[in-house]
Design a protein around this motif. Sequence first.
Motif, PDB file in Angstrom:
ATOM      1  N   GLY A 218       0.816  -1.213   0.000  1.00  0.00           N
ATOM      2  CA  GLY A 218       0.000   0.000   0.000  1.00  0.00           C
ATOM      3  C   GLY A 218       0.845   1.256   0.000  1.00  0.00           C
ATOM      4  N   GLN A 219       1.965   1.228   0.737  1.00  0.00           N
ATOM      5  CA  GLN A 219       2.857   2.386   0.799  1.00  0.00           C
ATOM      6  C   GLN A 219       3.535   2.630  -0.550  1.00  0.00           C
ATOM      7  OE1 GLN A 219       3.232   4.511   3.573  1.00  0.00           O
ATOM      8  NE2 GLN A 219       4.137   5.725   1.902  1.00  0.00           N
ATOM      9  N   GLU A 222       1.133   4.308  -2.924  1.00  0.00           N
ATOM     10  CA  GLU A 222       1.022   5.736  -2.605  1.00  0.00           C
ATOM     11  C   GLU A 222       2.240   6.517  -3.100  1.00  0.00           C
ATOM     12  OE1 GLU A 222       0.145   6.680   1.435  1.00  0.00           O
ATOM     13  OE2 GLU A 222      -1.424   5.157   1.609  1.00  0.00           O
ATOM     14  N   ASP A 223       3.431   5.960  -2.852  1.00  0.00           N
ATOM     15  CA  ASP A 223       4.663   6.653  -3.223  1.00  0.00           C
ATOM     16  C   ASP A 223       4.798   6.803  -4.744  1.00  0.00           C
ATOM     17  OD1 ASP A 223       5.264   6.813  -0.560  1.00  0.00           O
ATOM     18  OD2 ASP A 223       6.760   5.202  -0.572  1.00  0.00           O
ATOM     19  N   ARG A 225       2.395   6.738  -6.991  1.00  0.00           N
ATOM     20  CA  ARG A 225       1.381   7.673  -7.498  1.00  0.00           C
ATOM     21  C   ARG A 225       1.776   9.124  -7.196  1.00  0.00           C
ATOM     22  NH1 ARG A 225      -2.638   4.891  -9.681  1.00  0.00           N
ATOM     23  NH2 ARG A 225      -3.366   2.939  -8.761  1.00  0.00           N
ATOM     24  N   ALA A 226       2.386   9.350  -6.038  1.00  0.00           N
ATOM     25  CA  ALA A 226       2.829  10.701  -5.693  1.00  0.00           C
ATOM     26  C   ALA A 226       3.966  11.152  -6.613  1.00  0.00           C
ATOM     27  CB  ALA A 226       3.282  10.744  -4.234  1.00  0.00           C
TER      28      ALA A 226
END
Length: 286
Positions: A218-219, A222-223, A225-226
């Motif tokens: 999950g992390q 997120e990373d 996509r950021a």
Amino acid sequence: MSDQGPGDAMPLPHAGPPPRPRVLAIANQKGGVGKTTTAINLGTALAATGEEVLVIDLDPQGNASTGLGIDHKSREVSTYDVLAGGATLREIVRPTAVPRLAIAPSTLDLAGLELEIGQERDRSFRLREAITALNADPTEPPYTYVLVDCPPSLNLLTINAMAAADAILVPLQCEFFALEGLSQLLKTVEQVRSALNPALTIHGIVLTMYDARNNLSGQVVEDVRAFMGEKVYDTVIPRNVRVSEAPSYGKPVLVYDLKCAGSEAYLRLATEVIQREKALVRPLAG
């Protein structure tokens, strides 16, 4: 009054160049991230929508060829012969069990290609030239998509794929060092764009082997996509036993088990790829 007699034929209009397929290189210098699985199953999903698809196996290990049911012993000619100048793509293409999906198989001979052609002036453009000639025969159905399964390294084979491609699709495993590997790949893309293929773009990044039970997965999502924003596809490919099993049967997972989570994910990915293609106004005529 015309001088033309009744037996004189009118000149035919110039037909122009054959339609060129959209070429997507599936690349990441890291191994085990899902390149071959993506090539096989995205190709299958695109073929299911009515596209004429060719998967070009550019990895000496030949896993895409095996995963589409092509036995090692039957690969008398391969992508090695094409890049070495001994055959055309049409001559080596093999049908698969999937309608409208073909494979240009590879052999271990590819591993020595760089030593053979490394000093040739056109060494980086061998694949581009082969693809340009692919749809030249009007008696054969034109391919609309070519997916190139690249080896897990940034060598001459991958450079050939990038020089030939319209865009790059990057499978990225949901693991700790994902972004580090991505940065290296993006640098290579920039180098190819400046030196060999100014039109090259990143089509998208597909996150693979996602495990919902793992906080790290999950992390990573997120990373990435950021860091890459809209370049990351909405579709995430989950870890799935059926996806891992399918190649041993020489089948795409969409044929092996259409209802499993992996198959459904690759169908969604194909839909996203087609949507992005429409936004790019697919240049099939050129």
